[in-house]
Design a protein around this motif. Sequence first.
Motif, PDB file in Angstrom:
ATOM      1  N   PRO A   1       0.830  -1.214   0.000  1.00 46.11           N
ATOM      2  CA  PRO A   1       0.000   0.000   0.000  1.00 46.11           C
ATOM      3  C   PRO A   1       0.862   1.261   0.000  1.00 46.11           C
ATOM      4  CG  PRO A   1      -0.622  -1.490   1.796  1.00 46.11           C
ATOM      5  CD  PRO A   1       0.644  -2.020   1.213  1.00 46.11           C
ATOM      6  N   GLU A   2       0.276   2.341  -0.545  1.00 45.68           N
ATOM      7  CA  GLU A   2       0.975   3.632  -0.656  1.00 45.68           C
ATOM      8  C   GLU A   2       1.550   4.096   0.673  1.00 45.68           C
ATOM      9  OE1 GLU A   2       1.940   5.501  -3.081  1.00 45.68           O
ATOM     10  OE2 GLU A   2       1.108   4.134  -4.598  1.00 45.68           O
ATOM     11  N   HIS A   3       0.695   4.045   1.717  1.00 45.99           N
ATOM     12  CA  HIS A   3       1.136   4.618   2.989  1.00 45.99           C
ATOM     13  C   HIS A   3       2.309   3.835   3.572  1.00 45.99           C
ATOM     14  CE1 HIS A   3      -1.700   1.500   4.445  1.00 45.99           C
ATOM     15  NE2 HIS A   3      -0.915   1.456   5.501  1.00 45.99           N
ATOM     16  N   VAL A   4       2.440   2.557   3.192  1.00 47.59           N
ATOM     17  CA  VAL A   4       3.594   1.780   3.666  1.00 47.59           C
ATOM     18  C   VAL A   4       4.839   2.170   2.869  1.00 47.59           C
ATOM     19  CG1 VAL A   4       4.565  -0.528   3.946  1.00 47.59           C
ATOM     20  CG2 VAL A   4       2.138  -0.116   4.425  1.00 47.59           C
TER      21      VAL A   4
ATOM     22  N   ARG B   1      12.369  -0.081   5.484  1.00 48.61           N
ATOM     23  CA  ARG B   1      12.119  -0.863   6.704  1.00 48.61           C
ATOM     24  C   ARG B   1      10.642  -1.186   6.851  1.00 48.61           C
ATOM     25  NH1 ARG B   1      16.233  -3.119  10.000  1.00 48.61           N
ATOM     26  NH2 ARG B   1      18.087  -2.170   9.113  1.00 48.61           N
ATOM     27  N   ALA B   2       9.814  -0.208   6.569  1.00 46.10           N
ATOM     28  CA  ALA B   2       8.370  -0.395   6.714  1.00 46.10           C
ATOM     29  C   ALA B   2       7.867  -1.424   5.713  1.00 46.10           C
ATOM     30  CB  ALA B   2       7.648   0.942   6.517  1.00 46.10           C
ATOM     31  N   VAL B   3       8.417  -1.361   4.500  1.00 45.09           N
ATOM     32  CA  VAL B   3       8.012  -2.315   3.469  1.00 45.09           C
ATOM     33  C   VAL B   3       8.408  -3.728   3.887  1.00 45.09           C
ATOM     34  CG1 VAL B   3       8.405  -3.061   1.086  1.00 45.09           C
ATOM     35  CG2 VAL B   3       8.091  -0.625   1.605  1.00 45.09           C
ATOM     36  N   ALA B   4       9.634  -3.851   4.394  1.00 41.97           N
ATOM     37  CA  ALA B   4      10.099  -5.171   4.839  1.00 41.97           C
ATOM     38  C   ALA B   4       9.209  -5.700   5.963  1.00 41.97           C
ATOM     39  CB  ALA B   4      11.551  -5.084   5.311  1.00 41.97           C
ATOM     40  N   ALA B   5       8.877  -4.819   6.884  1.00 43.02           N
ATOM     41  CA  ALA B   5       8.028  -5.234   7.993  1.00 43.02           C
ATOM     42  C   ALA B   5       6.644  -5.653   7.483  1.00 43.02           C
ATOM     43  CB  ALA B   5       7.891  -4.105   9.010  1.00 43.02           C
ATOM     44  N   TYR B   6       6.142  -4.907   6.518  1.00 43.84           N
ATOM     45  CA  TYR B   6       4.832  -5.222   5.935  1.00 43.84           C
ATOM     46  C   TYR B   6       4.869  -6.600   5.277  1.00 43.84           C
ATOM     47  CZ  TYR B   6       0.517  -4.663   3.241  1.00 43.84           C
ATOM     48  OH  TYR B   6      -0.733  -4.833   2.713  1.00 43.84           O
ATOM     49  N   ARG B   7       5.946  -6.839   4.547  1.00 45.60           N
ATOM     50  CA  ARG B   7       6.093  -8.165   3.913  1.00 45.60           C
ATOM     51  C   ARG B   7       6.143  -9.262   4.977  1.00 45.60           C
ATOM     52  NH1 ARG B   7      10.033  -6.127  -0.144  1.00 45.60           N
ATOM     53  NH2 ARG B   7       8.757  -5.757  -2.014  1.00 45.60           N
ATOM     54  N   ASP B   8       6.967  -9.011   6.010  1.00 45.29           N
ATOM     55  CA  ASP B   8       7.124 -10.038   7.041  1.00 45.29           C
ATOM     56  C   ASP B   8       5.787 -10.409   7.684  1.00 45.29           C
ATOM     57  OD1 ASP B   8       9.781 -10.149   6.519  1.00 45.29           O
ATOM     58  OD2 ASP B   8      10.416  -8.949   8.251  1.00 45.29           O
ATOM     59  N   GLN B   9       4.929  -9.392   7.819  1.00 49.74           N
ATOM     60  CA  GLN B   9       3.620  -9.660   8.414  1.00 49.74           C
ATOM     61  C   GLN B   9       2.750 -10.550   7.527  1.00 49.74           C
ATOM     62  OE1 GLN B   9       1.664  -5.934   9.082  1.00 49.74           O
ATOM     63  NE2 GLN B   9       3.310  -5.239  10.439  1.00 49.74           N
ATOM     64  N   HIS B  10       2.988 -10.494   6.233  1.00 56.05           N
ATOM     65  CA  HIS B  10       2.091 -11.191   5.311  1.00 56.05           C
ATOM     66  C   HIS B  10       2.594 -12.554   4.851  1.00 56.05           C
ATOM     67  CE1 HIS B  10       0.237  -7.241   5.274  1.00 56.05           C
ATOM     68  NE2 HIS B  10      -0.849  -7.859   4.835  1.00 56.05           N
ATOM     69  N   ARG B  11       3.771 -12.932   5.332  1.00 58.57           N
ATOM     70  CA  ARG B  11       4.309 -14.237   4.930  1.00 58.57           C
ATOM     71  C   ARG B  11       3.496 -15.370   5.574  1.00 58.57           C
ATOM     72  NH1 ARG B  11       9.601 -13.429   3.023  1.00 58.57           N
ATOM     73  NH2 ARG B  11      10.433 -11.363   3.494  1.00 58.57           N
ATOM     74  N   LEU B  12       3.477 -16.539   4.911  1.00 58.93           N
ATOM     75  CA  LEU B  12       2.812 -17.705   5.513  1.00 58.93           C
ATOM     76  C   LEU B  12       3.563 -18.178   6.748  1.00 58.93           C
ATOM     77  CD1 LEU B  12       1.721 -19.896   2.447  1.00 58.93           C
ATOM     78  CD2 LEU B  12       0.349 -18.287   3.785  1.00 58.93           C
ATOM     79  N   ALA B  13       4.889 -17.930   6.770  1.00 65.64           N
ATOM     80  CA  ALA B  13       5.663 -18.174   7.989  1.00 65.64           C
ATOM     81  C   ALA B  13       6.017 -16.807   8.544  1.00 65.64           C
ATOM     82  CB  ALA B  13       6.923 -18.967   7.677  1.00 65.64           C
TER      83      ALA B  13
END
Length: 943
Positions: free
Chosen positions: A164-167, A173-185
Amino acid sequence: MPRYNPAVVEPKWQTYWEGNKTFRCPEFPEGEKVYILDMFPYPSGAGLHVGHPEGYTATDIQSRYWRMKGKSVLHPMGYDAFGLPAEEYAILHNVPPRVSTEKNIGEFTRQLKMLGFSYDWDRCLATTDREYFRWTQWIFLVLFDTWFDAEQQRGRPIAELPIPEHVLANGERAVAAYRDQHRLAYVGEALVNWCPGLGTVLANEEVIDGKSERGNHPVQRMPLRQWMLKITAYGDRLLHDLDGLDWSPGIKKLQADWIGRSTGAEVDFRIARATEPANHQSSSASQVFPETPDANTLRVYTTRPDTLFGATYMVIAPEHPLVQNLTTSEQSEAVAKYCQAASFKSDRDRTEGDKKKSGVFTGSYAINPVNQKLIPIWIADYVLIGYGTGAIMAVPAHDDRDFEFAVTYGLPIVCVVEPSAQDSEREQYLQGEKCYTGPGLAMNSETLNGLGTEDAKGKITEMLAGRGLARPAVNYKLRDWLFSRQRFWGEPFPILHEVDQDGKPTGAIRAVDVKDLPVDLPQLEDYKPHGRPEPPLAKADDSWLFVTIDGKRYRRETNTMPQWAGSCWYYLRFIDPKNELAMIDPAKEKAWMPVDLYVGGAEHAVLHLLYARFWHKVLFDRGHVSHCEPFQKLVNQGMILGEVEFTGFQSQDGQWVSAALAEKGEEGYVHSKTKLPLSYAVVSDADVTKSGDQFVLTADPSIRIDSRAHKMSKSRGNVINPDTVVREYGADSLRLYEMFMGPLEATKPWSTTGVNGVRNFLDRVWRLMIDTYAEEMKVVDSIQAVEPTADQNRVIHATIMAVTRDIETLGFNTAIARMMEFVNFFTKETVRPKQAMETLVLLLSPFAPHMAEELWQALGHDTTLAYHPWPTFDEAMTRLSEVEVPLQINGKLKAKVVVAADCNAQDLETAARNHEKIHELLDGKQIVKAIVIPGRMVNFVVK
RNA sequence: GCCGCUGUGGCGAAAUGGCAGACGCAUUGGAUUUAAAAUCCAAGGUCCCGUAAAGGGGCGUGUGGGUUCGAGUCCCACCAGCGGUACCA
């Protein structure tokens, strides 16, 4: 060798099979393939028990059968060797887990080979092999690299995750954190089951009654940051894809119930504040249902939105975030006390016993969105924070739990669903004196009145959705899979945590490069758990613990994977066990998958099978496997119990007490009247007599004796050791007996005399063909190269037909019975056609392979029969020329008549009427109807 | 409580809606044997009538109903045993 001696015959053929690699499976199927799989064993220190060979023999019979039918058979075996029990065993014996595990595997292999199973041993693997868990770690990285696209309902590479834009605006760092939240693991803060006794957290599935499944240690709930697998994302597919599987309905239902999909609605209740009028708002400001409710809104999940008009109070869980906010000053003391008490309660305390409802009033009210009524908000621990929204609307008239709570605290009960007019308790329901949970017509519900339950659900949800106050919602009982353990003996996570110069984690994580797999376990002097949540791997040397890549310093993840990890995909590795470049060669995967028959115990009905299906679906989504389900047909073998025991009860003074007077007390049994403790003693069957439908003591028939088989257990001392059985009766006898006991799926008691019975049968087979008086191996003279007689042919072909059908339907007990009949028949024949004997040997060979090979050789063959074509039959040969047809009058058997097998209905009826006795009985009666089924029966209906 | 499975001889069990108890264990009898083991052959659901031996009849698949010419099998209700599960709104 005159007599049948399995101690000689069996090792001889085991050596032959091993030396000739008789059961080596080709890389790719040659012709039609069949993949027959056992649930691989956990190599415990106790060795094989008799339950293992039950399923293994069943699959072995199928494997040998299909080989003879010309199919390419993949039939492998391996070991599930990581995990708690192996580690506990190693600690107990004070050896490194790898050493004790390898020793146990050696012992299991010896026992399995002793039983003559036709595995391709070249494919044997253990989940603890570095070359195996390398790929377990690799699959974990696939999970780590995947997010679930809810719209497409499939897992996709994390690189394709829309940010998302706001991320994006917040930087790398925010993008990486966002990705980490959405991983199956992913790493999540979860209320976990921490078990100090085992020094690890456990999955919900591993906690039984608030105690650990393993070891029965108490388990506490505490928040910890843990690796989680997003199995909930696959909830719908895991449920839906059950449809196409050939599994028993019972197992499918267990899985479906575990997933626990329910549909309903989320509804927002506005919290009534003293500062604003009660009807301040009857819809959300935007007319759109907000993603997350604001601080003045209490969101609930309900499966019964049709009962909204009957919601007379609300309940939130003690851990609900709005607890503080909603508690008024007058109530704060009581609320604090209640919530604190709830947090100290273990899961066991919360659920144990009669489950009396308790709760406390917050002092606040909410506004029912359908009628603007103020209803009180309570806190109660019967509402769980982890399910739905952690808050409910309570409809006591139509929910048992709410009803009980309302009665306890004197809350109003309003009936809004009208039960049917025929219902005997209708008046009590309408008066709110009883709780009615069934469907009916809506009442006391304004615009919904008169609608059926389903229609009312739809209408009210739609109405509230239009005002931005509700939306349809789906919930699952299934929770995300807690995937990390704080123990040594498991697969290390291939994950690195970035650390700064002070060694503090920065929060960034990265995967270990695939080329650096496997991440092996470190050498540790002391790997024992210490009762604190830091994993033992944290005690490893810095050389293992820290790595530097591209100038950045990382600390390894120190948790290990749970035991289930290795068993989630072993069936794939069997297809290509030595592949060093990939988990599996895609061409081989496509050629062998799916598993055509999977046999194992029902104890894996939910855990292993659900986890494996989940991983398989992720691998499918990511293109690594070609089918969406791994196990096409599943069969659960029944448990084998100990020998039937007669148990009598005795009081302290040694007096016998009838079993009718014994009841289960707190500890052991007590007398139902005096409550004095009773001891139980095994009674010899010689001292017991049957009286009516129960057993009594012969010496005193007033004493009832319990007769039943118990689960095999060390403490009861009724464990049967396969080694002993093989030593005394032979492996073929053990195999045959376990198949003859009863249906594969049934629970059955062990019987040593029963083993003797099948051994007896094998002896008879032997004597049917082998001259037991001769010095050398020599067939009996009655075996001659002649054509079978018509009678003999009938027996031969009927037996082939029945055994073939029974093997295919896994009806092994009846297949053996047919072979026994065959032997009983030919024992009486003085001329035994060689062809008939060969047929029997071939039919018997999947069941008793050692003896069959030996007899096959004695009959003059010089190669194994393992690939000899399966005998064929001619159904016409199985028919008798004359049949005996039962004759009934009014459905009661009166006589029988022998007619030609092809006798038509008319002739049969005539024959029946002319039968002397029937003729007599029909005399003077009026025949209303005659039912004539050629070849089967005749029934005269008379008045 | 809820869910699931299972109820058939002394025991383990068979039986596409069509002869209940195949097959096996245990039991009993017979043959063989100096004897035993082993082996081979045979018998048996139960009750009643009857007999020297026969033979004949009734009742029988947890209980009670139902469907059907006919039910162990299908339907409804219940009981018992075993296993699983635990407040999932």
